[in-house]
Design a protein around this motif. Structure first.
Motif, PDB file in Angstrom:
ATOM      1  N   SER A  50       0.843  -1.198   0.000  1.00 32.55           N
ATOM      2  CA  SER A  50       0.000   0.000   0.000  1.00 32.55           C
ATOM      3  C   SER A  50       0.872   1.239   0.000  1.00 32.55           C
ATOM      4  CB  SER A  50      -0.921   0.014   1.220  1.00 32.55           C
ATOM      5  OG  SER A  50      -0.154   0.108   2.411  1.00 32.55           O
ATOM      6  N   GLU A  99       0.406   5.823   0.816  1.00 37.51           N
ATOM      7  CA  GLU A  99      -0.453   6.885   1.316  1.00 37.51           C
ATOM      8  C   GLU A  99      -0.542   8.006   0.289  1.00 37.51           C
ATOM      9  OE1 GLU A  99      -2.027   6.805   4.306  1.00 37.51           O
ATOM     10  OE2 GLU A  99      -1.180   4.831   4.754  1.00 37.51           O
ATOM     11  N   ASN A 116      -2.963  11.700  -0.350  1.00 39.49           N
ATOM     12  CA  ASN A 116      -4.061  12.591   0.035  1.00 39.49           C
ATOM     13  C   ASN A 116      -4.783  12.120   1.295  1.00 39.49           C
ATOM     14  OD1 ASN A 116      -3.619  14.205  -2.285  1.00 39.49           O
ATOM     15  ND2 ASN A 116      -4.813  12.766  -3.523  1.00 39.49           N
ATOM     16  N   GLY A 117      -4.006  11.614   2.248  1.00 40.16           N
ATOM     17  CA  GLY A 117      -4.569  11.191   3.519  1.00 40.16           C
ATOM     18  C   GLY A 117      -5.263   9.846   3.483  1.00 40.16           C
ATOM     19  N   ARG A 118      -5.191   9.136   2.339  1.00 38.93           N
ATOM     20  CA  ARG A 118      -5.845   7.827   2.237  1.00 38.93           C
ATOM     21  C   ARG A 118      -4.799   6.740   2.026  1.00 38.93           C
ATOM     22  NH1 ARG A 118      -8.966   6.595  -1.929  1.00 38.93           N
ATOM     23  NH2 ARG A 118      -7.951   8.053  -3.352  1.00 38.93           N
ATOM     24  N   THR A 119      -5.081   5.569   2.539  1.00 38.96           N
ATOM     25  CA  THR A 119      -4.244   4.402   2.290  1.00 38.96           C
ATOM     26  C   THR A 119      -4.800   3.654   1.084  1.00 38.96           C
ATOM     27  OG1 THR A 119      -3.687   4.183   4.626  1.00 38.96           O
ATOM     28  CG2 THR A 119      -3.347   2.250   3.231  1.00 38.96           C
ATOM     29  N   ILE A 120      -3.962   3.475   0.067  1.00 39.98           N
ATOM     30  CA  ILE A 120      -4.398   2.813  -1.164  1.00 39.98           C
ATOM     31  C   ILE A 120      -3.741   1.444  -1.245  1.00 39.98           C
ATOM     32  CG2 ILE A 120      -4.420   2.951  -3.690  1.00 39.98           C
ATOM     33  CD1 ILE A 120      -4.394   5.999  -3.372  1.00 39.98           C
ATOM     34  N   GLU A 121      -4.571   0.413  -1.205  1.00 41.45           N
ATOM     35  CA  GLU A 121      -4.088  -0.964  -1.281  1.00 41.45           C
ATOM     36  C   GLU A 121      -3.873  -1.358  -2.736  1.00 41.45           C
ATOM     37  OE1 GLU A 121      -3.440  -2.603   1.426  1.00 41.45           O
ATOM     38  OE2 GLU A 121      -4.410  -1.302   2.910  1.00 41.45           O
TER      39      GLU A 121
END
Length: 700
Positions: A151, A153, A155-160
Motif C-alpha cells: 500500500s 499513502e 491525500n490522507g488515504r491508504t491505497i491498497e
C-alpha cells in the motif's frame, strides 16, 4: 538482448516516451518564444497608449484598458514561469527518461497498470502522467521492494495495491542498455553495477538505488527532530539530499530553497555535493559550514572554549530575564568621528520598555525606537544647509555612485530629498549596527553575568540571541551532516539560531574525530530538551566499500553494530598490510605505495592521522607526485592527494593509503579508534595500511 521480446517491448516503449519528451521540449520552446513576442508587443501597445494620453486627462475607459493590458502581461509572465519549469523537466528527463517500472493491480480494476518512475514527472496532452516523479506517493511501492500486497499513502488515504512487477532499467537517452526484474534491490546486479562505478569528483545522485532503510528516512513523517545514525558508506549524504528533494516536492507550494539550510562539515564537502540536487531537478538550499557562519557573524577569531558547556548556556537563559543594565553596558554608534547614536540614547530606549522582562522582545522594541531616532536625525539634517552643501560638494563620481547620475536639484523640495538619500547611504552602517545590537557591550555584560574572563564564539552568540535576538526565523528545515563533529553548545546555538526549523541530524558516532564533541546520547538529550522529542533511524548497510574493506573497518565498531553492519558490494581486493622493522624500510614502503598509486586509474588518498602529520608527510614525500587538496576544495579525478582525517571525512576514494597504523599511533582509546575507522572507510576498492613495527592491536 536483441532477441529478448521483453527487451524489445521496453525499447519500443522507451522510444515512444523519448519522442514525447522531444515533442514537449520543442513545443514548450516555441510557446515560450511566442509568449515573449506577444508580451513585447503588448508592452509596446501599453507604452503607446500612455504616450497618447500624457498631455490629456486620462478617461476611465483608458485606465481600464491599461489595467486589462497589465493583466495580460502578468498572464504572459505566469505562463512563461510554468513553461520554463516544464522545459527544465523535459530536458532533465531526456538524459534518462525513467529508471524503474512497477506493475500495480488496483482493487476493482480489470487490468494491472504499468507506472514508469523517473527523476521528475511529466504529463501528456491529456494531463495523464506517462512518467511519475520518484517522490510521488505511488512511487513508494517501488522503494518498499517486496512484491505482492502492499500500500501507499496519498491525500490522507491508504491505497491498497498488488505489486506484480518491479523492474529496473539502465537507460541513456533513448537507448535501453539493460533491464532487470527483482523483489530485493540489494540483490539486483544493476544496483551493484551502479554502486561499483568509479567514484567521481562530485557525488552523484543515486535516486535509482534508494534502498528500504534509506527510503524510511527520505519519506519519514515531518517531525521536530530526526536523528539518523549510519555506518560509513551507508549513503547518509545521499539520503540527506534526497530528503531535501522529497521535501521540495511534497511542499512545492510553500517551500523554497531559502527556507532550507544545509550545515556541511567543510568547504570541500560543499563542492562535492554541489550538483546532486540539480541532477534531481531541484535547486540547492542554503549551504553553510560552521566556520562560514561564524565568519558571517564576525566571530571567526573567537574560537570555542574547551570548557564551554550547555550548562553555561542554560545559565544565560536563566539570568537574562532578570538582568539589570548600567550606563557602562551601552556604547555609542559612530560613523567616522561623528557620534550618531549615543550610549545614553540607547539606554533610554531600553528603559522605555521597563515593564517588559529583559530579553529579545524588549530589545526588539528598543531597536525600533533607535531606528526611529536615526530617521528623525536624517530628516532634520536633510534640511540643514551645511549637510546640503556637503551633498553638493560630492564629486561627479561620488554622485553617480550614490544616485546613478549627477544631481541638480530644481527646488528646495528636491534638494531635501536628495540630501535625505545621501544621509541614508551615509548612515547605512549605523542602521545595521542598531539592528545588530552593537550599542550593547555584550562582552562586558556576558563576562559579568557568567563570571568569565572572556566569551568564546558560542557563548557570545548564544547571549546575543537570548538578549538581542537576530535568529533566522524563516528557516523551515536545517540539515546537519556529520553531527558527531559538533559540541553540545554548537548544536544548542544552531537550535536557537533556527528557532522554527525542523532538524535532520545525520552522522556516524564512530567517526567522531574531534575532541569534546557530543555523543549521540548527548544529542538526544539536548534536542529532547530543546524540541520536545527526537525520532531515530539507522542505516547499517554499506554501499561504498568492498566487503573486505567493510570487514576491516567494522572491526573498530562496537560489537552490536559490528553484527548488524553489512556490505552489498562485490568481493574485491584484500587489504594490503605492510609492517616494517626500521624507519628506512618504512619510509621506502610509504614512497613506493604513493608511486604505485600514482600510476593507477582513479583517485587515491594518503590520509594522515593529524594535520601536523600531514605536513610531515608532505615534506617526506616531496619528490613524489603527491598533491594537496587545493584551496578551492576541488578534488582531482585521478592521482594521489594528501589529506588529514578531518578533511577526508565525508569523502570517498578508489584507494586509501593509511600510514602509521602501528600501536604507538593508534592505541586503544575512542578518538584514535574513530580516526582509524574513518580513514579506512574512505576507500571503495583498495586500502593499504603501513605500520612501523607490528600492526595496531585495534585491527588484530
Amino acid at each position: 538482448m536483441a532477441s529478448d521480446p521483453v527487451f524489445e517491448e521496453e525499447q519500443r516503449h522507451l522510444q515512444k516516451t523519448y519522442d514525447k519528451l522531444v515533442h514537449i521540449e520543442q513545443e514548450v520552446r516555441e510557446q515560450l518564444e511566442s509568449d515573449l513576442a506577444e508580451a513585447l508587443e503588448g508592452k509596446e501597445d501599453l507604452f503607446e497608449a500612455m504616450s497618447l494620453n500624457q498631455d490629456a486627462d486620462i478617461q476611465l475607459e483608458t485606465l481600464a484598458e491599461l489595467e486589462a493590458m497589465n493583466r495580460i502581461i502578468e498572464g504572459y509572465n505566469l505562463s512563461a514561469d510554468i513553461n520554463t519549469e516544464k522545459l527544465r523537466r523535459a530536458q532533465l528527463l531526456m538524459l534518462s527518461p525513467y529508471f524503474a517500472k512497477v506493475r500495480l493491480k488496483f482493487p476493482h480494476a480489470d487490468e494491472p497498470k504499468d507506472i514508469y518512475i523517473g527523476a521528475a514527472g511529466m504529463t501528456d496532452d491529456m494531463r495523464r502522467h506517462f512518467i511519475v516523479d520518484w517522490r510521488s506517493p505511488v512511487a513508494e511501492v517501488y522503494y518498499n521492494q517486496a512484491n505482492g500486497a502492499t500500500s501507499y499513502e496519498a491525500n490522507g488515504r491508504t491505497i491498497e495495491v498488488d505489486l506484480q512487477l518491479r523492474r529496473q532499467f539502465d537507460i541513456r537517452r533513448d537507448e535501453l542498455r539493460a533491464y532487470f526484474d527483482t523483489t530485493i534491490a540489494i540483490e539486483d546486479p544493476l544496483l551493484l553495477a551502479s554502486l561499483s562505478k568509479r567514484r567521481t569528483a562530485q557525488l552523484s545522485a543515486i535516486t535509482t538505488t534508494i534502498q528500504k532503510e534509506q527510503n524510511q528516512v527520505i519519506r519519514h513523517a515531518d517531525v521536530p527532530v530526526l536523528l539518523v545514525h549510519g555506518i560509513a558508506g551507508s549513503g547518509k549524504t545521499s539520503v540527506l539530499l534526497q530528503r531535501i528533494a522529497y521535501l521540495f516536492y511534497t511542499e512545492r507550494d510553500n517551500l523554497t530553497p531559502s527556507d532550507v539550510y544545509l550545515i556541511t562539515p567543510n568547504a570541500v564537502f560543499g563542492r562535492y555535493i554541489d550538483n546532486v540536487l540539480p541532477d534531481m531537478g531541484e535547486s540547492n538550499p542554503q549551504i553553510l559550514t560552521w566556520d562560514a557562519l561564524m565568519d558571517k557573524l564576525g566571530l571567526a577569531g573567537r574560537g570555542i572554549a574547551k570548557d564551554s558547556s550547555f550548562e553555561t548556556l542554560q545559565r544565560i537563559d536563566e539570568l537574562v530575564p532578570v538582568l539589570e543594565l548600567g550606563q557602562n553596558d551601552f556604547c555609542d554608534i559612530r560613523v567616522d568621528d561623528e557620534r550618531v547614536i549615543t550610549a545614553a540614547q540607547a539606554r533610554l530606549s531600553v528603559e522605555k520598555y521597563a515593564r517588559i522582562p529583559m530579553g529579545a522582545h524588549r530589545m526588539t522594541l528598543a531597536i525600533e525606537d533607535l531606528k526611529e531616532k536615526l530617521e528623525q536625525r536624517i530628516m532634520r539634517l536633510a534640511k540643514d544647509e551645511d549637510t546640503q552643501d556637503a551633498l553638493m560638494d560630492l564629486t561627479d563620481e561620488q554622485q553617480i555612485r550614490l544616485f546613478g547620475q549627477q544631481v541638480a536639484p530644481l527646488d528646495d523640495e528636491e534638494l531635501v530629498a536628495c540630501t535625505r538619500q545621501y544621509l541614508t547611504a551615509r548612515y547605512a552602517p549605523v542602521l545595521e549596527a542598531i539592528e545588530n545590537g552593537e550599542w550593547l557591550r555584550l562582552d562586558r555584560i556576558g563576562m559579568r553575568m557568567l563570571d568569565l574572563p572572556t566569551l568564546d564564539a558560542v557563548t557570545w552568540l548564544y547571549l546575543k540571541l537570548a538578549l538581542v535576538g537576530g535568529s533566522i526565523r524563516h528557516a523551515r528545515y536545517v540539515m546537519v551532516d556529520e553531527v558527531q563533529d559538533y559540541t553540545t553548545t554548537q548544536l544548542a546555538v544552531l537550535a536557537r539560531f533556527f528557532p522554527n526549523a525542523h532538524f535532520l541530524l545525520l552522522g556516524d558516532e564512530n567517526q567522531a574525530v574531534h575532541e569534546g564533541t557530543a555523543s549521540f546520547s548527548e544529542v538526544r538529550d539536548l534536542f529532547g530538551r530543546l524540541r520536545g522529542s527526537v525520532e531515530e533511524c539507522a542505516l547499517m548497510i554499506s554501499y561504498r566499500s568492498s566487503p573486505e574493506i567493510t570487514d576491516l573497518f567494522c572491526k573498530l565498531l562496537p560489537e552490536r553494530e559490528r553484527v548488524e553492519a553489512t556490505s552489498v558490494q562485490r568481493p574485491g581486493t584484500e587489504p594490503l598490510i605492510i609492517e616494517c622493522v626500521s624507519d628506512e624500510e618504512y619510509e621506502q614502503a610509504l614512497r613506493d605505495a604513493v608511486l604505485r598509486a600514482a600510476e593507477d586509474e582513479g583517485l587515491t588518498a594518503l590520509i594522515a592521522n593529524t594535520r601536523t602529520r600531514a605536513k610531515q608527510l608532505a615534506k617526506l614525500l616531496r619528490d613524489t607526485p603527491l598533491v594537496s587538496v587545493p584551496s578551492d576544495g576541488t578534488l582531482p579525478s585521478c592521482g594521489v592527494v594528501l589529506l588529514d582525517v578531518k578533511l577526508a571525512k565525508g569523502l570517498e576514494f578508489d584507494h586509501a593509503i593509511v600510514p602509521d597504523v602501528h600501536e604507538g599511533a593508534f592505541v586503544d582509546e575512542p578518538l584514535r579508534r574513530h580516526r582509524l575507522y574513518t580513514a579506512i572507510s574512505r576507500a571503495t576498492q583498495r586500502v593499504t595500511l603501513l605500520a612501523k613495527g607490528p600492526l595496531t592491536s585495534l585491527l588484530r
